[in-house]
Design an enzyme around this catalytic site. Structure first.
Site, PDB file in Angstrom:
ATOM      1  N   ARG A   9      35.381 -43.929  31.685  1.00 56.51           N
ATOM      2  CA  ARG A   9      36.174 -42.728  31.932  1.00 56.51           C
ATOM      3  C   ARG A   9      36.036 -42.381  33.410  1.00 56.51           C
ATOM      4  NH1 ARG A   9      33.356 -38.607  28.152  1.00 56.51           N
ATOM      5  NH2 ARG A   9      34.874 -37.132  28.984  1.00 56.51           N
ATOM      6  N   SER A  49      35.699 -39.239  34.805  1.00 54.75           N
ATOM      7  CA  SER A  49      34.989 -38.022  35.200  1.00 54.75           C
ATOM      8  C   SER A  49      33.821 -38.412  36.102  1.00 54.75           C
ATOM      9  CB  SER A  49      34.466 -37.273  33.971  1.00 54.75           C
ATOM     10  OG  SER A  49      33.342 -37.950  33.426  1.00 54.75           O
ATOM     11  N   LYS A  88      26.035 -40.008  22.781  1.00 53.38           N
ATOM     12  CA  LYS A  88      26.423 -38.953  21.832  1.00 53.38           C
ATOM     13  C   LYS A  88      27.939 -38.843  21.675  1.00 53.38           C
ATOM     14  CE  LYS A  88      25.953 -34.879  24.883  1.00 53.38           C
ATOM     15  NZ  LYS A  88      27.242 -34.228  24.884  1.00 53.38           N
ATOM     16  N   ASP A  89      28.705 -39.516  22.547  1.00 50.02           N
ATOM     17  CA  ASP A  89      30.168 -39.541  22.406  1.00 50.02           C
ATOM     18  C   ASP A  89      30.658 -40.720  21.565  1.00 50.02           C
ATOM     19  OD1 ASP A  89      30.476 -37.278  23.940  1.00 50.02           O
ATOM     20  OD2 ASP A  89      30.834 -38.365  25.807  1.00 50.02           O
ATOM     21  N   THR A  93      30.333 -22.756  24.821  1.00 45.27           N
ATOM     22  CA  THR A  93      30.092 -24.108  24.318  1.00 45.27           C
ATOM     23  C   THR A  93      31.161 -24.418  23.283  1.00 45.27           C
ATOM     24  OG1 THR A  93      28.595 -25.628  23.166  1.00 45.27           O
ATOM     25  CG2 THR A  93      28.475 -23.323  22.518  1.00 45.27           C
ATOM     26  N   LEU A 148      29.788 -27.572  17.901  1.00 45.66           N
ATOM     27  CA  LEU A 148      29.471 -26.850  16.663  1.00 45.66           C
ATOM     28  C   LEU A 148      27.963 -26.801  16.442  1.00 45.66           C
ATOM     29  CD1 LEU A 148      32.245 -28.133  14.209  1.00 45.66           C
ATOM     30  CD2 LEU A 148      32.275 -26.135  15.695  1.00 45.66           C
ATOM     31  N   ARG A 149      27.265 -27.870  16.849  1.00 44.17           N
ATOM     32  CA  ARG A 149      25.803 -27.887  16.737  1.00 44.17           C
ATOM     33  C   ARG A 149      25.194 -26.759  17.565  1.00 44.17           C
ATOM     34  NH1 ARG A 149      22.036 -29.507  20.342  1.00 44.17           N
ATOM     35  NH2 ARG A 149      23.681 -30.310  21.698  1.00 44.17           N
ATOM     36  N   ARG A 150      25.610 -26.672  18.830  1.00 45.15           N
ATOM     37  CA  ARG A 150      25.050 -25.620  19.697  1.00 45.15           C
ATOM     38  C   ARG A 150      25.416 -24.232  19.170  1.00 45.15           C
ATOM     39  NH1 ARG A 150      26.774 -29.051  24.927  1.00 45.15           N
ATOM     40  NH2 ARG A 150      24.856 -30.254  25.200  1.00 45.15           N
ATOM     41  N   ARG A 158      35.681 -26.224  27.135  1.00 42.51           N
ATOM     42  CA  ARG A 158      36.009 -27.642  27.225  1.00 42.51           C
ATOM     43  C   ARG A 158      36.156 -28.035  28.687  1.00 42.51           C
ATOM     44  NH1 ARG A 158      38.799 -30.719  23.851  1.00 42.51           N
ATOM     45  NH2 ARG A 158      38.075 -32.285  25.307  1.00 42.51           N
ATOM     46  N   GLY A 159      36.312 -29.330  28.909  1.00 36.35           N
ATOM     47  CA  GLY A 159      36.471 -29.852  30.264  1.00 36.35           C
ATOM     48  C   GLY A 159      35.257 -30.654  30.672  1.00 36.35           C
ATOM     49  N   ARG A 207      33.452 -27.096  33.641  1.00 41.47           N
ATOM     50  CA  ARG A 207      32.681 -26.095  32.894  1.00 41.47           C
ATOM     51  C   ARG A 207      31.890 -25.197  33.847  1.00 41.47           C
ATOM     52  NH1 ARG A 207      30.707 -29.165  27.336  1.00 41.47           N
ATOM     53  NH2 ARG A 207      32.565 -30.445  27.128  1.00 41.47           N
ATOM     54  N   CYS A 259      31.926 -34.978  15.272  1.00 44.33           N
ATOM     55  CA  CYS A 259      31.631 -33.749  16.009  1.00 44.33           C
ATOM     56  C   CYS A 259      32.207 -32.547  15.285  1.00 44.33           C
ATOM     57  CB  CYS A 259      32.146 -33.827  17.425  1.00 44.33           C
ATOM     58  SG  CYS A 259      33.893 -33.761  17.492  1.00 44.33           S
TER      59      CYS A 259
END
Length: 301
Positions: free
Chosen positions: A9, A11, A79-80, A123, A126-128, A145-146, A151, A238
């Site tokens: 990616r 980023s 984690k992605d 955030t 959903l976990r956080r 998001r972003g 962020r 996720c």
């Protein structure tokens, strides 16, 4: 010596990760170039990932480049990476892990406890959300998001009082000074694979699997495999408020902690832990599956 093309990616953090692997391979005498790609996950910024198809949106375009032969390997934040890879793809290795913890970033407040009642925390995880609501039910948790820079910009513009990010990304980009506090892993249990990099290849590229072998950190690969097994056994994506974090104990056993909660805070957090001697991936998977069974027994679904 090989010519290797890395799909990544575009980023800043993803490019750092790809360049890190590029440097490791170049040290071993390989010629390595990068193929930058924009993924669907990078383009959809107005909705949470859980509503648009999950984290696989960050890897599909990279997998297509592998399939078409435009790239040889893809470097991902582990984690992605979906818990079940598409047929024909494998993780060739997991590298040594960076700090797996979550970090609180805030221009004005030095800790979660210091945030005033009703403070806005950003955030989209959903976990956080579930873990934050268990710690501070009075906070207003708003979607964020972003990429990492986006962020931080939204925080600095005053849209949030604080945001929660992965400590690893901030450290990798030299932004460690932005961390107000790194949460204790027991307080804010990390996501499966957080802080680790995984390298994906086509399953038929035995040459690459062998070539990448020396980059693997076996202990971190086994511990993240156990974490991912929890998520897989829970039907993990996720769109599930699930945390899983494994740590090696002094006696050589692997301890895994897992938590499941409700992002809205309507259901009490379910927390479990399990311990086992783990020497291979089958044992790591078994430990993760056992932790998932304990979560279900505690009311998680």
């Amino acid at each position: 010596m090989s010519n290797i093309v890395i799909a990544t990616r575009e980023s800043r953090l993803a490019l750092w990760q790809a360049q890190h692997v590029q440097a490791l391979l170049q040290e071993r005498g390989h010629i390595v170039s990068l193929l930058g790609l924009t993924t669907t996950g990078d383009q959809i910024l107005d909705r949470t990932l859980s509503k648009v198809g999950g984290k696989g949106l960050f890897v599909k375009e990279l997998e297509l480049a592998l399939e078409e032969g435009r790239a040889d390997i893809a470097v991902h934040s582990l984690k992605d990476v979906p818990m079940d890879l598409p047929e024909g793809f494998v993780l060739a290795c997991v590298l040594e892990r960076e700090d797996p913890r979550d970090a609180l970033v805030s221009p004005r407040f030095e800790s979660l406890d210091a945030l005033p009642q009703g403070a806005v925390v950003g955030t989209s995880s959903l976990r956080r959300m579930a873990l934050l609501r268990a710690l501070r039910p009075d906070l207003r948790i708003e979607p964020l998001r972003g990429n990492l820079d986006t962020r931080l910009r939204k925080l600095d513009e005053g849209q949030y009082d604080a945001i929660v990010l992965a400590a690893a990304g901030l450290k990798r980009l030299g932004l460690e000074s932005r961390i107000r506090v790194a949460f204790d892993a027991d307080t804010m249990l990390p996501a499966a694979g957080q802080g680790a990099l995984g390298i994906e290849v086509r399953a038929d590229r035995k040459d690459l699997i062998e070539l990448l072998g020396p980059l693997a950190h076996q202990g971190d690969w086994l511990s993240t495999a156990a974490e991912r097994a929890v998520s897989r056994a829970m039907g993990g994506s996720c769109s599930m408020p699930l945390a899983a974090h494994a740590r090696w104990q002094a006696d050589g056993a692997l301890r895994i902690d897992a938590a499941w909660g409700d992002p809205e805070g309507n259901v009490p957090l379910v927390r479990v832990h399990a311990l086992a001697s783990v020497g291979d991936f089958a044992q790591a998977d078994a430990l993760g599956e056992h932790a998932a069974a304990l979560l279900r027994a505690g009311g998680a679904h």
